[in-house]
Write an enzyme that holds these catalytic residues in place. Structure first.
Site, PDB file in Angstrom:
ATOM      1  CE1 TYR A 134      -5.793  14.907  -4.792  1.00  8.03           C
ATOM      2  CE2 TYR A 134      -7.987  15.443  -5.586  1.00  8.03           C
ATOM      3  CZ  TYR A 134      -7.151  14.666  -4.800  1.00  8.03           C
ATOM      4  OH  TYR A 134      -7.685  13.642  -4.035  1.00  8.03           O
ATOM      5  N   GLY A 145      -3.207   8.667   7.064  1.00  5.75           N
ATOM      6  CA  GLY A 145      -4.518   8.702   6.410  1.00  5.75           C
ATOM      7  C   GLY A 145      -5.164   7.355   6.152  1.00  5.75           C
ATOM      8  CB  ILE A 173      -0.910   0.016   1.249  1.00  7.52           C
ATOM      9  CG1 ILE A 173      -1.709  -1.289   1.331  1.00  7.52           C
ATOM     10  CG2 ILE A 173      -1.853   1.217   1.223  1.00  7.52           C
ATOM     11  CD1 ILE A 173      -2.021  -1.710   2.742  1.00  7.52           C
ATOM     12  CB  THR A 174       1.993   3.684  -2.539  1.00  9.30           C
ATOM     13  OG1 THR A 174       0.772   4.179  -3.103  1.00  9.30           O
ATOM     14  CG2 THR A 174       2.594   2.608  -3.435  1.00  9.30           C
ATOM     15  N   GLY A 175       1.880   5.093   0.347  1.00  8.83           N
ATOM     16  CA  GLY A 175       1.324   6.157   1.196  1.00  8.83           C
ATOM     17  C   GLY A 175       0.554   5.594   2.370  1.00  8.83           C
TER      18      GLY A 175
HETATM   19  N1  LIG Z   1      -9.020  12.528   2.020  1.00  6.39           N
HETATM   20  C1  LIG Z   1     -10.011  12.500   1.141  1.00  6.39           C
HETATM   21  O1  LIG Z   1     -11.123  12.939   1.404  1.00  6.39           O
HETATM   22  C2  LIG Z   1      -9.785  11.890  -0.218  1.00  6.39           C
HETATM   23  C3  LIG Z   1     -10.830  11.976  -1.157  1.00  6.39           C
HETATM   24  C4  LIG Z   1     -10.642  11.399  -2.412  1.00  6.39           C
HETATM   25  C5  LIG Z   1      -9.454  10.742  -2.698  1.00  6.39           C
HETATM   26  N2  LIG Z   1      -8.460  10.688  -1.767  1.00  6.39           N
HETATM   27  C6  LIG Z   1      -7.211  10.009  -2.122  1.00  6.39           C
HETATM   28  O2  LIG Z   1      -6.884   9.085  -1.105  1.00  6.39           O
HETATM   29  C7  LIG Z   1      -5.452   8.889  -1.102  1.00  6.39           C
HETATM   30  C8  LIG Z   1      -4.942   8.982   0.329  1.00  6.39           C
HETATM   31  O3  LIG Z   1      -5.206  10.283   0.809  1.00  6.39           O
HETATM   32  P1  LIG Z   1      -5.352  10.659   2.358  1.00  6.39           P
HETATM   33  O4  LIG Z   1      -6.553  11.514   2.457  1.00  6.39           O
HETATM   34  O5  LIG Z   1      -5.210   9.447   3.195  1.00  6.39           O
HETATM   35  O6  LIG Z   1      -4.086  11.636   2.503  1.00  6.39           O
HETATM   36  P2  LIG Z   1      -2.929  11.728   3.586  1.00  6.39           P
HETATM   37  O7  LIG Z   1      -3.414  11.425   4.956  1.00  6.39           O
HETATM   38  O8  LIG Z   1      -2.313  13.068   3.328  1.00  6.39           O
HETATM   39  O9  LIG Z   1      -1.920  10.544   3.183  1.00  6.39           O
HETATM   40  C9  LIG Z   1      -1.220  10.579   1.973  1.00  6.39           C
HETATM   41  C10 LIG Z   1      -0.122   9.539   2.003  1.00  6.39           C
HETATM   42  O10 LIG Z   1       0.656   9.666   0.784  1.00  6.39           O
HETATM   43  C11 LIG Z   1       2.018   9.867   1.140  1.00  6.39           C
HETATM   44  N3  LIG Z   1       2.748  10.685   0.176  1.00  6.39           N
HETATM   45  C12 LIG Z   1       2.442  11.934  -0.257  1.00  6.39           C
HETATM   46  N4  LIG Z   1       3.396  12.376  -1.098  1.00  6.39           N
HETATM   47  C13 LIG Z   1       4.319  11.394  -1.192  1.00  6.39           C
HETATM   48  C14 LIG Z   1       5.543  11.263  -1.888  1.00  6.39           C
HETATM   49  N5  LIG Z   1       6.066  12.253  -2.658  1.00  6.39           N
HETATM   50  N6  LIG Z   1       6.249  10.123  -1.763  1.00  6.39           N
HETATM   51  C15 LIG Z   1       5.778   9.121  -0.967  1.00  6.39           C
HETATM   52  N7  LIG Z   1       4.637   9.190  -0.282  1.00  6.39           N
HETATM   53  C16 LIG Z   1       3.913  10.317  -0.380  1.00  6.39           C
HETATM   54  C17 LIG Z   1       1.947  10.571   2.474  1.00  6.39           C
HETATM   55  O11 LIG Z   1       3.178  10.546   3.123  1.00  6.39           O
HETATM   56  P3  LIG Z   1       3.551  11.740   4.171  1.00  6.39           P
HETATM   57  O12 LIG Z   1       2.779  11.423   5.402  1.00  6.39           O
HETATM   58  O13 LIG Z   1       5.029  11.623   4.328  1.00  6.39           O
HETATM   59  O14 LIG Z   1       3.124  13.031   3.546  1.00  6.39           O
HETATM   60  C18 LIG Z   1       0.853   9.750   3.166  1.00  6.39           C
HETATM   61  O15 LIG Z   1       1.353   8.523   3.616  1.00  6.39           O
HETATM   62  C19 LIG Z   1      -4.875   9.956  -2.035  1.00  6.39           C
HETATM   63  O16 LIG Z   1      -4.549   9.365  -3.271  1.00  6.39           O
HETATM   64  C20 LIG Z   1      -6.028  10.937  -2.201  1.00  6.39           C
HETATM   65  O17 LIG Z   1      -5.974  11.627  -3.420  1.00  6.39           O
HETATM   66  C21 LIG Z   1      -8.591  11.236  -0.527  1.00  6.39           C
END
Ligand SMILES: NC(=O)c1ccc[n+]([C@@H]2O[C@H](COP(=O)([O-])OP(=O)(O)OC[C@H]3O[C@@H](n4cnc5c(N)ncnc54)[C@H](OP(=O)(O)O)[C@@H]3O)[C@@H](O)[C@H]2O)c1
Length: 277
Positions: free
Chosen positions: A164, A14, A8-10
């Site tokens: 985005y 979150g 699982i990347t990232g």
């Molecule tokens: N939150 C929402 O409501 C929502 C809605 C629609 C879609 N999404 C999608 O869901 C996915 C997860 O989002 P989230 O809301 O869980 O966000 P989040 O809490 O900000 O987590 C994002 C994750 O991606 C990692 N990441 C970001 N940039 C990176 C890089 N350059 N290299 C390696 N890792 C990186 C972050 O690492 P760090 O902690 O080091 O930054 C973190 O582990 C994303 O693809 C987002 O677009 C989210």
């Protein structure tokens, strides 16, 4: 999930972290990925403390060289990959101080949210196919904007939101394109909008009010990872738990092949050996 290996990347934060913990609790061997070693190792320890199996691999996905190192590390460390979840991403307000570029000179959100997953998936395809039946899940968003092929790098009219949204649509187009390529090979690839404004770092940094929980979005991702009802079903876009329709450009074959050609140009050699012959 017993005996399955899942990357699982990232997953240092979150919804990715939530999904990692849930899958580990169900017996999967998890590869936690992120760019923050301290948080990655803390998650591995928490999973181990509860009797789960996990390891951490560090890579900054804003560098194609680091994406390649990540793929090599996965191939070195595990002998199978049952599920790849391309989840890492950056939002549109966090750090939105104008147009930013990746280490390779690619518009940053296109690079991190889409292109890194494109390259990682292609590099890992031989391992994923070897582990079939296997699945690829791309975590996209309902926030989508058609790609303008005359300016994919957004040198004009840049906004973080536009960057985005085009990156998120690119993930969906990649999903449909790859699903067609993999037809009959026992590997499915699907994508989704997990939930709207979950309570995560990305949303908090954007200043938006969270309206859904991480658990909600996590359940939607888990459905694509392991629901028996989705066995053999591929090339689909889900909004939460429901199959849905993405932006019309996703269903435009010509637009998808342009994206494929552009992506190979940007990343260089990325096909598994079998596909290259
Ligand atoms: N939150 C929402 O409501 C929502 C809605 C629609 C879609 N999404 C999608 O869901 C996915 C997860 O989002 P989230 O809301 O869980 O966000 P989040 O809490 O900000 O987590 C994002 C994750 O991606 C990692 N990441 C970001 N940039 C990176 C890089 N350059 N290299 C390696 N890792 C990186 C972050 O690492 P760090 O902690 O080091 O930054 C973190 O582990 C994303 O693809 C987002 O677009 C989210």
């Amino acid at each position: 999930m017993d005996g399955k290996t899942i990357l699982i990347t990232g997953s240092t934060d979150g919804v990715g972290r939530y999904v990692a913990e849930r899958l580990a609790a169900n017996g999967a061997r998890i590869i936690v990925h992120g760019r923050d070693r301290t948080r990655g190792e803390a998650l591995v320890e928490r999973i181990a403390a509860r009797g789960g199996k996990a390891r951490f691999l560090e890579a900054d996905l804003s560098s194609l060289a680091e994406v390649r190192s990540l793929a090599s590390a996965v191939e070195r460390d595990v002998d199978r990959l049952d599920v790849l979840v391309n989840n890492a991403g950056i939002g549109f307000a966090a750090g939105d101080h104008g147009r930013e570029l990746s280490a390779d000179g690619v518009e940053l959100r296109f690079a991190v949210n889409y292109l890194s997953g494109f390259l990682l998936t292609r590099l890992l395809l031989p391992l994923i196919e070897k582990s079939a039946p296997s699945r690829i899940v791309n975590v996209s968003s309902a926030g989508q904007q058609a790609i303008d092929y005359s300016d994919v790098m957004l040198t004009h009219g840049y906004s973080g939101a536009r960057a985005y949204r085009q990156s998120k649509l690119a993930q969906i187009m990649f999903t449909i394109d790859l699903a067609e390529e993999l037809a009959g090979r026992n590997v499915t690839v699907n994508c989704l909008h997990p939930a709207t404004f979950m309570n995560t770092t990305m949303v908090r940094l954007s200043g938006a009010q969270p309206v859904s929980t991480v658990e909600e979005g996590g359940e939607a991702i888990l459905q694509l990872v392991d629901s028996p009802a989705l066995a053999g079903r591929s090339g689909l876009y889900f909004s939460g738990m429901r199959e849905s329709r993405a932006d019309p450009q996703a269903y435009d074959r010509g637009a998808r092949s342009k994206l494929r050609a552009l992506s190979f140009d940007l990343v260089g050699p990325a096909d598994p050996p079998r596909a290259r012959v």
